[in-house]
Design an enzyme around this catalytic site. Structure first.
Site, PDB file in Angstrom:
ATOM      1  N   ASN A 115      28.547  61.520  -3.728  1.00  0.00           N
ATOM      2  CA  ASN A 115      29.394  62.623  -3.271  1.00  0.00           C
ATOM      3  C   ASN A 115      29.509  62.539  -1.755  1.00  0.00           C
ATOM      4  O   ASN A 115      28.562  62.856  -1.040  1.00  0.00           O
ATOM      5  CB  ASN A 115      28.748  63.952  -3.718  1.00  0.00           C
ATOM      6  CG  ASN A 115      29.463  65.168  -3.161  1.00  0.00           C
ATOM      7  OD1 ASN A 115      30.551  65.069  -2.587  1.00  0.00           O
ATOM      8  ND2 ASN A 115      28.856  66.336  -3.332  1.00  0.00           N
ATOM      9  N   TRP A 116      30.675  62.095  -1.289  1.00  0.00           N
ATOM     10  CA  TRP A 116      30.848  61.871   0.154  1.00  0.00           C
ATOM     11  C   TRP A 116      31.158  63.163   0.919  1.00  0.00           C
ATOM     12  O   TRP A 116      31.277  63.142   2.143  1.00  0.00           O
ATOM     13  CB  TRP A 116      31.960  60.828   0.403  1.00  0.00           C
ATOM     14  CG  TRP A 116      31.647  59.465  -0.137  1.00  0.00           C
ATOM     15  CD1 TRP A 116      30.474  59.068  -0.729  1.00  0.00           C
ATOM     16  CD2 TRP A 116      32.507  58.321  -0.149  1.00  0.00           C
ATOM     17  NE1 TRP A 116      30.558  57.752  -1.106  1.00  0.00           N
ATOM     18  CE2 TRP A 116      31.797  57.266  -0.768  1.00  0.00           C
ATOM     19  CE3 TRP A 116      33.812  58.068   0.282  1.00  0.00           C
ATOM     20  CZ2 TRP A 116      32.348  55.992  -0.948  1.00  0.00           C
ATOM     21  CZ3 TRP A 116      34.367  56.809   0.107  1.00  0.00           C
ATOM     22  CH2 TRP A 116      33.641  55.778  -0.499  1.00  0.00           C
ATOM     23  N   LYS A 117      31.321  64.259   0.189  1.00  0.00           N
ATOM     24  CA  LYS A 117      31.589  65.564   0.814  1.00  0.00           C
ATOM     25  C   LYS A 117      32.737  65.439   1.838  1.00  0.00           C
ATOM     26  O   LYS A 117      33.655  64.669   1.637  1.00  0.00           O
ATOM     27  CB  LYS A 117      30.293  66.129   1.419  1.00  0.00           C
ATOM     28  CG  LYS A 117      29.168  66.161   0.377  1.00  0.00           C
ATOM     29  CD  LYS A 117      27.984  66.996   0.766  1.00  0.00           C
ATOM     30  CE  LYS A 117      26.962  66.933  -0.373  1.00  0.00           C
ATOM     31  NZ  LYS A 117      25.824  67.817  -0.156  1.00  0.00           N
ATOM     32  N   HIS A 156      29.789  72.637  -7.780  1.00  0.00           N
ATOM     33  CA  HIS A 156      28.800  72.236  -6.770  1.00  0.00           C
ATOM     34  C   HIS A 156      28.337  73.487  -6.009  1.00  0.00           C
ATOM     35  O   HIS A 156      29.129  74.382  -5.732  1.00  0.00           O
ATOM     36  CB  HIS A 156      29.413  71.216  -5.810  1.00  0.00           C
ATOM     37  CG  HIS A 156      28.384  70.574  -4.935  1.00  0.00           C
ATOM     38  ND1 HIS A 156      27.863  71.210  -3.834  1.00  0.00           N
ATOM     39  CD2 HIS A 156      27.754  69.383  -5.019  1.00  0.00           C
ATOM     40  CE1 HIS A 156      26.954  70.416  -3.269  1.00  0.00           C
ATOM     41  NE2 HIS A 156      26.869  69.303  -3.979  1.00  0.00           N
ATOM     42  N   GLU A 213      27.780  74.028  -3.002  1.00  0.00           N
ATOM     43  CA  GLU A 213      28.524  74.322  -1.771  1.00  0.00           C
ATOM     44  C   GLU A 213      29.812  75.079  -2.096  1.00  0.00           C
ATOM     45  O   GLU A 213      30.260  75.934  -1.335  1.00  0.00           O
ATOM     46  CB  GLU A 213      28.793  73.014  -1.001  1.00  0.00           C
ATOM     47  CG  GLU A 213      27.513  72.515  -0.340  1.00  0.00           C
ATOM     48  CD  GLU A 213      27.441  71.015  -0.137  1.00  0.00           C
ATOM     49  OE1 GLU A 213      28.466  70.327  -0.211  1.00  0.00           O
ATOM     50  OE2 GLU A 213      26.301  70.520   0.099  1.00  0.00           O
ATOM     51  N   GLU A 230      21.101  70.354  -9.717  1.00  0.00           N
ATOM     52  CA  GLU A 230      20.900  70.205  -8.273  1.00  0.00           C
ATOM     53  C   GLU A 230      20.276  71.481  -7.713  1.00  0.00           C
ATOM     54  O   GLU A 230      20.995  72.442  -7.411  1.00  0.00           O
ATOM     55  CB  GLU A 230      22.240  69.966  -7.576  1.00  0.00           C
ATOM     56  CG  GLU A 230      22.958  68.711  -8.015  1.00  0.00           C
ATOM     57  CD  GLU A 230      23.928  68.226  -6.952  1.00  0.00           C
ATOM     58  OE1 GLU A 230      23.752  67.094  -6.490  1.00  0.00           O
ATOM     59  OE2 GLU A 230      24.818  68.991  -6.547  1.00  0.00           O
ATOM     60  N   GLY A 252      20.593  68.325   0.758  1.00  0.00           N
ATOM     61  CA  GLY A 252      20.784  68.079   2.182  1.00  0.00           C
ATOM     62  C   GLY A 252      19.613  68.534   3.034  1.00  0.00           C
ATOM     63  O   GLY A 252      19.711  68.591   4.255  1.00  0.00           O
ATOM     64  N   SER A 304      18.695  65.447  -2.283  1.00  0.00           N
ATOM     65  CA  SER A 304      17.885  64.564  -1.427  1.00  0.00           C
ATOM     66  C   SER A 304      17.312  63.360  -2.170  1.00  0.00           C
ATOM     67  O   SER A 304      16.173  62.958  -1.940  1.00  0.00           O
ATOM     68  CB  SER A 304      16.776  65.355  -0.724  1.00  0.00           C
ATOM     69  OG  SER A 304      17.349  66.349   0.119  1.00  0.00           O
ATOM     70  N   GLY A 315      24.204  62.737  -2.310  1.00  0.00           N
ATOM     71  CA  GLY A 315      25.021  63.183  -1.185  1.00  0.00           C
ATOM     72  C   GLY A 315      24.797  62.280   0.014  1.00  0.00           C
ATOM     73  O   GLY A 315      25.337  61.170   0.104  1.00  0.00           O
ATOM     74  N   GLY A 316      23.956  62.728   0.946  1.00  0.00           N
ATOM     75  CA  GLY A 316      23.745  62.019   2.208  1.00  0.00           C
ATOM     76  C   GLY A 316      23.524  60.524   2.066  1.00  0.00           C
ATOM     77  O   GLY A 316      24.151  59.730   2.780  1.00  0.00           O
TER      78      GLY A 316
HETATM   79  P1  PGA Z   1      22.063  65.343  -0.906  1.00  0.00           P
HETATM   80  O1  PGA Z   1      23.307  66.046  -1.654  1.00  0.00           O
HETATM   81  O2  PGA Z   1      21.763  64.070  -1.658  1.00  0.00           O
HETATM   82  O3  PGA Z   1      22.543  65.105   0.485  1.00  0.00           O
HETATM   83  O4  PGA Z   1      20.932  66.306  -0.980  1.00  0.00           O
HETATM   84  C1  PGA Z   1      23.400  66.082  -3.045  1.00  0.00           C
HETATM   85  C2  PGA Z   1      24.668  66.793  -3.447  1.00  0.00           C
HETATM   86  O5  PGA Z   1      25.076  67.731  -2.767  1.00  0.00           O
HETATM   87  O6  PGA Z   1      25.306  66.445  -4.457  1.00  0.00           O
END
Ligand code: PGA
Length: 247
Positions: free
Chosen positions: A9-11, A93, A95, A165, A171, A210, A231-232
């Site tokens: 997930n490149w956000k 998600h 977010e 998640e 994050g 993470s 994510g990251g």
């Molecule tokens: P993260 O994000 O790996 O940076 O914790 C995961 C996600 O939001 O899907």
């Protein structure tokens, strides 16, 4: 058997040159898992161009809710995503839940819209730190899932993926331990098993929060963890490659 999937997930990160570089590096990854990337919407066509003759899949981070194409300024329909070769879309998600006020009804509506367009939704669920500390993890996660089951129907989960998640792990560098994640994953599978045993046994359950090269293998070794939503670490081709190869 559940499918093994690693999703990146490149956000809201990237520019054309960095997207090109990341995509080119990811195109070369070999993994026994299905590998999917979720770029920002505006770069989907560019990513498709680079990945269309590879085994890497791509999808969208968001989809319009209950809308067919029409006068909905700023929205992107499931049909448009399918037109760009997407097979998957993220729904729910944390977010989107926390920063864009998406509630269980919006999320269920998006889940249904995705499937109506032929896309496979990856439904994200998870509890906050406060909810975990209050011992509410199971209630919160099952409530988020049940809201979608109630609106979409259990059969819809034959063509869907779930990502657990924990919000406190996204994050933050805090990862659920493999055992903590496994507890929730097995509760999710049991919840589905009380409704439909066949669906429960083939449902793909991803862990997100993470995931890094250093913890991926232990997480993926758990019996009910069928891969990850990253994510990251998915923005760094080398880290993502190591995670894809940890399955
Ligand atoms: P993260 O994000 O790996 O940076 O914790 C995961 C996600 O939001 O899907």
């Amino acid at each position: 058997m559940p499918e093994t999937i690693i999703a990146g997930n490149w956000k809201m990160y990237g520019r054309q040159p960095s997207i090109d570089a990341l995509t080119a590096a990811i195109a070369a990854i070999e993994s026994s898992a299905t590998v999917i990337v979720f770029p920002p919407l505006v770069y989907l066509a560019q990513v498709r161009q680079a990945l269309q003759h590879t085994h890497i899949q791509w999808g969208a981070q968001n989809i319009a809710a209950a809308f067919e194409d029409g006068a909905y300024t700023g929205e992107v329909s499931g049909a448009m995503l399918a037109d760009l070769g997407c097979r998957y879309v993220l729904v729910g998600h944390s977010e989107r839940r926390q920063l864009f006020s998406e509630n269980n009804t919006t999320i269920a509506t998006k889940f249904i819209s995705a499937q109506a367009a032929g896309l496979i939704p990856i439904l994200c669920v998870g509890e906050t730190q406060e909810e975990r500390q209050a011992g509410m993890t199971k209630d919160i996660v099952m409530g988020q899932l049940q809201a979608v089951i109630d609106m979409a129907g259990i059969e819809a989960f034959k063509q869907a993926i779930i990502a657990y998640e924990p919000v406190w792990a996204i994050g933050t560098g805090l990862t659920a331990s493999p055992e903590q994640a496994q507890v929730v994953h097995s509760q999710i599978r049991e919840h589905f098993a009380t409704i439909d045993g066949t669906i429960a046994s083939v449902l793909t359950l991803l862990y997100g929060g993470s995931v890094k090269p250093g913890n991926a293998a232990q997480l993926f070794a758990m019996p009910d963890i069928n891969g990850g939503l990253i994510g990251g670490a998915s923005l760094d081709a080398d880290s993502f490659k190591q995670i894809c190869q940890a399955v």
